[in-house]
Motif scaffolding. Structure first.
Motif, PDB file in Angstrom:
ATOM      1  N   GLY A 106       0.828  -1.206   0.000  1.00 38.12           N
ATOM      2  CA  GLY A 106       0.000   0.000   0.000  1.00 38.12           C
ATOM      3  C   GLY A 106       0.856   1.247   0.000  1.00 38.12           C
ATOM      4  O   GLY A 106       2.044   1.224  -0.364  1.00 38.12           O
ATOM      5  N   GLY A 107       0.250   2.356   0.440  1.00 38.10           N
ATOM      6  CA  GLY A 107       0.982   3.615   0.491  1.00 38.10           C
ATOM      7  C   GLY A 107       1.429   4.095  -0.884  1.00 38.10           C
ATOM      8  O   GLY A 107       2.328   4.927  -0.980  1.00 38.10           O
ATOM      9  N   SER A 108       0.815   3.544  -1.930  1.00 37.13           N
ATOM     10  CA  SER A 108       1.183   3.905  -3.309  1.00 37.13           C
ATOM     11  C   SER A 108       2.672   3.709  -3.597  1.00 37.13           C
ATOM     12  O   SER A 108       3.249   4.396  -4.441  1.00 37.13           O
ATOM     13  CB  SER A 108       0.776   5.354  -3.634  1.00 37.13           C
ATOM     14  N   LEU A 109       3.281   2.755  -2.866  1.00 32.86           N
ATOM     15  CA  LEU A 109       4.669   2.406  -3.181  1.00 32.86           C
ATOM     16  C   LEU A 109       4.669   1.493  -4.407  1.00 32.86           C
ATOM     17  O   LEU A 109       3.708   0.756  -4.628  1.00 32.86           O
ATOM     18  CB  LEU A 109       5.314   1.687  -1.992  1.00 32.86           C
ATOM     19  N   PRO A 110       5.747   1.525  -5.200  1.00 35.40           N
ATOM     20  CA  PRO A 110       5.765   0.743  -6.451  1.00 35.40           C
ATOM     21  C   PRO A 110       6.125  -0.723  -6.216  1.00 35.40           C
ATOM     22  O   PRO A 110       7.032  -1.251  -6.848  1.00 35.40           O
ATOM     23  CB  PRO A 110       6.844   1.460  -7.271  1.00 35.40           C
ATOM     24  N   GLY A 111       5.419  -1.384  -5.318  1.00 40.33           N
ATOM     25  CA  GLY A 111       5.668  -2.799  -5.074  1.00 40.33           C
ATOM     26  C   GLY A 111       5.572  -3.125  -3.599  1.00 40.33           C
ATOM     27  O   GLY A 111       5.188  -2.291  -2.783  1.00 40.33           O
ATOM     28  N   THR A 112       5.927  -4.380  -3.278  1.00 36.23           N
ATOM     29  CA  THR A 112       5.941  -4.828  -1.880  1.00 36.23           C
ATOM     30  C   THR A 112       7.342  -4.598  -1.323  1.00 36.23           C
ATOM     31  O   THR A 112       8.339  -4.920  -1.970  1.00 36.23           O
ATOM     32  CB  THR A 112       5.585  -6.328  -1.810  1.00 36.23           C
ATOM     33  N   TYR A 113       7.412  -4.041  -0.130  1.00 35.91           N
ATOM     34  CA  TYR A 113       8.699  -3.754   0.501  1.00 35.91           C
ATOM     35  C   TYR A 113       8.870  -4.596   1.763  1.00 35.91           C
ATOM     36  O   TYR A 113       7.899  -4.878   2.462  1.00 35.91           O
ATOM     37  CB  TYR A 113       8.807  -2.263   0.861  1.00 35.91           C
ATOM     38  N   LYS A 114      10.122  -4.994   2.010  1.00 40.67           N
ATOM     39  CA  LYS A 114      10.443  -5.745   3.227  1.00 40.67           C
ATOM     40  C   LYS A 114      11.164  -4.830   4.210  1.00 40.67           C
ATOM     41  O   LYS A 114      12.078  -4.091   3.825  1.00 40.67           O
ATOM     42  CB  LYS A 114      11.381  -6.908   2.888  1.00 40.67           C
ATOM     43  N   VAL A 115      10.762  -4.911   5.472  1.00 42.53           N
ATOM     44  CA  VAL A 115      11.417  -4.103   6.505  1.00 42.53           C
ATOM     45  C   VAL A 115      12.746  -4.766   6.861  1.00 42.53           C
ATOM     46  O   VAL A 115      12.789  -5.954   7.187  1.00 42.53           O
ATOM     47  CB  VAL A 115      10.535  -3.989   7.761  1.00 42.53           C
ATOM     48  N   GLU A 116      13.828  -3.995   6.782  1.00 48.91           N
ATOM     49  CA  GLU A 116      15.145  -4.546   7.107  1.00 48.91           C
ATOM     50  C   GLU A 116      15.612  -4.146   8.509  1.00 48.91           C
ATOM     51  O   GLU A 116      16.196  -4.937   9.226  1.00 48.91           O
ATOM     52  CB  GLU A 116      16.186  -4.083   6.090  1.00 48.91           C
ATOM     53  N   GLN A 117      15.350  -2.911   8.879  1.00 50.20           N
ATOM     54  CA  GLN A 117      15.813  -2.438  10.187  1.00 50.20           C
ATOM     55  C   GLN A 117      15.128  -1.129  10.507  1.00 50.20           C
ATOM     56  O   GLN A 117      14.551  -0.488   9.637  1.00 50.20           O
ATOM     57  CB  GLN A 117      17.342  -2.235  10.176  1.00 50.20           C
ATOM     58  N   PHE A 118      15.180  -0.747  11.786  1.00 48.98           N
ATOM     59  CA  PHE A 118      14.829   0.633  12.114  1.00 48.98           C
ATOM     60  C   PHE A 118      15.910   1.200  13.028  1.00 48.98           C
ATOM     61  O   PHE A 118      16.618   0.464  13.721  1.00 48.98           O
ATOM     62  CB  PHE A 118      13.426   0.773  12.711  1.00 48.98           C
ATOM     63  N   HIS A 119      16.055   2.520  12.983  1.00 47.58           N
ATOM     64  CA  HIS A 119      17.099   3.174  13.758  1.00 47.58           C
ATOM     65  C   HIS A 119      16.654   4.593  14.112  1.00 47.58           C
ATOM     66  O   HIS A 119      15.602   5.053  13.651  1.00 47.58           O
ATOM     67  CB  HIS A 119      18.415   3.201  12.959  1.00 47.58           C
TER      68      HIS A 119
END
Ligand SMILES: [Zn+2]
Length: 282
Positions: A106-119
């Protein structure tokens, strides 16, 4: 990001040999080694157009009714993860989520994204620390959730490709105690050395985030070298942490000057128009 990027600085004259040696030893940084004003000498993209962070002037934000809501359901899952201090390359506290297969759609992103990390990014006091600013006001810290297109195996590979990276960002301001952050802020003091790894228990990423689904969208860059392109989503609602909780991050500066102040200042807008999925940005 805790990506492993090492490049040597070429020494141009004997006069600069000493500086060159220092730079090699420290790599890039904020107050040590290669400072932000010089990042571009080693990482040319840092001097390119369309960099991040930016100041978002809310009266100039354009409402875009075509921007979709995010599906952040997978952030609801509880999982055990590791927290790591990245002093040499990332200069932040980072929680690694690689291998947990958390997908964001969603979020009108161009595909599915995987969360790698947060900082996190922060500063020495309540008025300094966020990278993005809203209407010119810098607040005390900022959370970045780094994601990559799911066809790439990690952010390091994705950053070389169009639309490879997307970041979800939240400003953090001073407020009352936020118990959802206890698992992180109580343990920050235990990751004092570079690449110290500390397990976090029963952690739910969604518990760290405010409820509002309103966000700003613009195309920018990583706020750290190599300053590669990023699709930015900055949520309009802030996170609040207590003074004591924020101090836990600042205390890391006792061992590394760059952990007193690890935020890049806003870059020129270069004609970009920031859009939002909410009409009143609230
Ligand atoms: Zn960041």
């Amino acid at each position: 990001m805790c990506t492993r990027i090492t490049r040597l600085v070429f020494v141009k004259s004997s006069r600069s040999i000493f500086n060159g040696l220092i730079r090699k030893a420290h790599n890039w940084g904020y107050r040590q080694g290669i400072v932000p004003e010089e990042w571009h000498t080693v990482f040319p993209l840092c001097n390119a157009k369309f960099q991040s962070p930016i100041d978002i002037k809310t009266s100039d934000v354009a409402y875009d009714s075509s921007l979709e809501k995010f599906n952040l359901e997978e952030l609801e899952k509880t999982r055990d993860v590791d927290m790591v201090l990245c002093t040499n390359h990332g200069r932040s506290i980072q929680v690694n989520l690689q291998g947990h297969d958390i997908k964001v759609t969603g979020g009108s992103l161009p595909g599915t994204y995987k969360v790698e990390q947060f900082h996190f990014h922060w500063g020495p006091n309540n008025n300094v620390g966020s990278e993005h600013t809203y209407d010119g006001k810098q607040v005390t810290a900022e959370l970045h959730i780094v994601m990559h297109l799911d066809k790439y195996s990690n952010a390091g590979e994705a950053l070389k490709n169009e639309n490879g990276l997307a970041v979800l960002g939240y400003l953090i301001d001073v407020g009352s105690h936020n118990k959802n952050y206890d698992e992180i802020t109580d343990k920050v003091k235990n990751v004092q050395k570079q690449d110290d790894i500390l397990p976090l228990q029963s952690f739910k990423l969604s518990s760290l985030l405010p409820s509002s689904k309103c966000y700003y969208r613009y195309l920018g860059s990583m706020t750290t070298p190599p300053c590669a392109p990023v699709i930015w989503t900055m949520f309009t609602e802030n996170i609040y942490l207590s003074e004591n909780q924020l101090q836990e991050f600042r205390n890391l500066g006792n061992t590394d000057m760059d952990l007193i102040h690890n935020c890049r200042s806003p870059r020129p807008l270069d004609g970009r128009i920031v859009t939002s999925n909410c009409n009143n940005s609230s």
